[in-house]
Scaffold this active site. Sequence first.
Site, PDB file in Angstrom:
ATOM      1  NE  ARG A 110      -2.816   0.457   3.392  1.00  0.00           N
ATOM      2  CZ  ARG A 110      -2.090   0.743   4.481  1.00  0.00           C
ATOM      3  NH1 ARG A 110      -1.411   1.873   4.550  1.00  0.00           N
ATOM      4  NH2 ARG A 110      -2.050  -0.091   5.490  1.00  0.00           N
ATOM      5  CE1 TYR A 133     -17.187  10.990 -15.614  1.00  0.00           C
ATOM      6  CE2 TYR A 133     -16.053  11.053 -13.509  1.00  0.00           C
ATOM      7  CZ  TYR A 133     -16.840  10.385 -14.431  1.00  0.00           C
ATOM      8  OH  TYR A 133     -17.273   9.125 -14.149  1.00  0.00           O
ATOM      9  CG  ASP A 185      -9.626  15.734 -15.165  1.00  0.00           C
ATOM     10  OD1 ASP A 185      -8.890  15.076 -15.936  1.00  0.00           O
ATOM     11  OD2 ASP A 185     -10.628  15.256 -14.605  1.00  0.00           O
ATOM     12  CE  LYS A 244     -12.513   7.251 -18.440  1.00  0.00           C
ATOM     13  NZ  LYS A 244     -12.618   8.117 -17.301  1.00  0.00           N
TER      14      LYS A 244
HETATM   15  C1  LIG Z   1     -12.246  13.890 -17.277  1.00  0.00           C
HETATM   16  C2  LIG Z   1     -12.399  12.806 -16.249  1.00  0.00           C
HETATM   17  N1  LIG Z   1     -11.834  12.966 -15.023  1.00  0.00           N
HETATM   18  C3  LIG Z   1     -11.965  12.027 -14.065  1.00  0.00           C
HETATM   19  C4  LIG Z   1     -12.685  10.870 -14.272  1.00  0.00           C
HETATM   20  C5  LIG Z   1     -12.825   9.849 -13.182  1.00  0.00           C
HETATM   21  O1  LIG Z   1     -11.931   8.817 -13.407  1.00  0.00           O
HETATM   22  P1  LIG Z   1     -12.203   7.261 -13.018  1.00  0.00           P
HETATM   23  O2  LIG Z   1     -13.418   6.824 -13.763  1.00  0.00           O
HETATM   24  O3  LIG Z   1     -10.946   6.576 -13.441  1.00  0.00           O
HETATM   25  O4  LIG Z   1     -12.412   7.222 -11.541  1.00  0.00           O
HETATM   26  C6  LIG Z   1     -13.292  10.656 -15.529  1.00  0.00           C
HETATM   27  C7  LIG Z   1     -14.084   9.436 -15.789  1.00  0.00           C
HETATM   28  O5  LIG Z   1     -14.770   9.318 -16.773  1.00  0.00           O
HETATM   29  C8  LIG Z   1     -13.133  11.645 -16.544  1.00  0.00           C
HETATM   30  O6  LIG Z   1     -13.679  11.495 -17.766  1.00  0.00           O
END
Ligand SMILES: Cc1ncc(COP(=O)(O)O)c(C=O)c1O
Length: 335
Positions: free
Chosen positions: A52, A105, A130, A155
């Site tokens: 961890r 998001y 982000d 992604k």
């Molecule tokens: C732009 C963006 N940030 C954060 C996230 C969250 O990531 P995760 O689904 O890996 O927890 C997503 C998920 O779709 C996203 O598209």
Amino acid sequence: MTDRYNNFETVAIHAGNTADPLTGAVVPPIYQVSTYKQDGVGGLRGGYEYSRSANPTRTALEENLAALEGGRRGLAFASGLAAEDCLLRTLLAPGDHVVIPDDAYGGTFRLFAAAVASVAQEAGARLVVDNTFASPYLQQPLALGADVVVHSMTKYMGGHSDVVGGALVVSDETLAEELAYHQNAMGAVAGPFDAWLVLRGIKTLAVRMDRHSENAARVAEMLTRHPKVTRVLYPGLPEHPGHEIAAKQMRSFGGMVSFQVTGGEEAAVAVCDRAKLFTLGESLGGVESLLEHPGRMTHASAAGSPLEVPADLVRLSVGIENADDLLDDLRQALG
Ligand SMILES: Cc1ncc(COP(=O)(O)O)c(C=O)c1O
């Protein structure tokens, strides 16, 4: 390695990827292990005591992430939202204010909306970007003045729709220590196999992003001329409100394209249902093309909020298949 080679493609393949000292394996092995034998109490062999806190496969990825974003420290988490949760706990105190863009998001918005009641004032503001949609190949926010870069590695970084993961990258060493403290304390770390998959995906990030961008530009261009499409949202189009800034700070415009259709919500849903090569599904950034109806799918949790998306919107994650095949599928789906 990264001291001598600064070009992105080379860094992506080599940073953190030192040959295994025991066997010479050219990529870091998957250290599928929870704990490490100590040579006497406190006698750690490679600095590892419990997975961890740290694991060699995750360390390889974290070193790679720091180099990719031009930061000092990368931290890998079990998901993008786990990374954001760690950030939120580290940066925010009761009474603090969070300014969040209206195209965040949906899950990010949900996470922050839940936490806003318990956050409070802080003297200075920190800029968190982000960078999931762009990836560090297309833009590097730390160099543009950001304090923290967040990724859903699920992604483009992973790139093959086979892993869920998240990352934080920072330059400030004090902040890095605080985040690492919370990463360990909360425990939502990336597992060794997930870390290995992302590290593997990153090696082809540059070539994938080039193709995603090329294909998306062709898709966006076709859609702007389609009679059933009322609006196309793609930062590569000159009429997009963010075009100028994107052109300034991004290498190219990425693989995400959204569009609105005539006929409202039902027509948008019908496009999603008719698509064949574009797979109907949430997520994005894999080599295969996906499409979805954000209003009913990824952004359903933003309904009734300032982040609500139009009901006639369709979102595409344009993959790296042959662009002509993608255009054909969209034309038939639009009817
Ligand atoms: C732009 C963006 N940030 C954060 C996230 C969250 O990531 P995760 O689904 O890996 O927890 C997503 C998920 O779709 C996203 O598209």
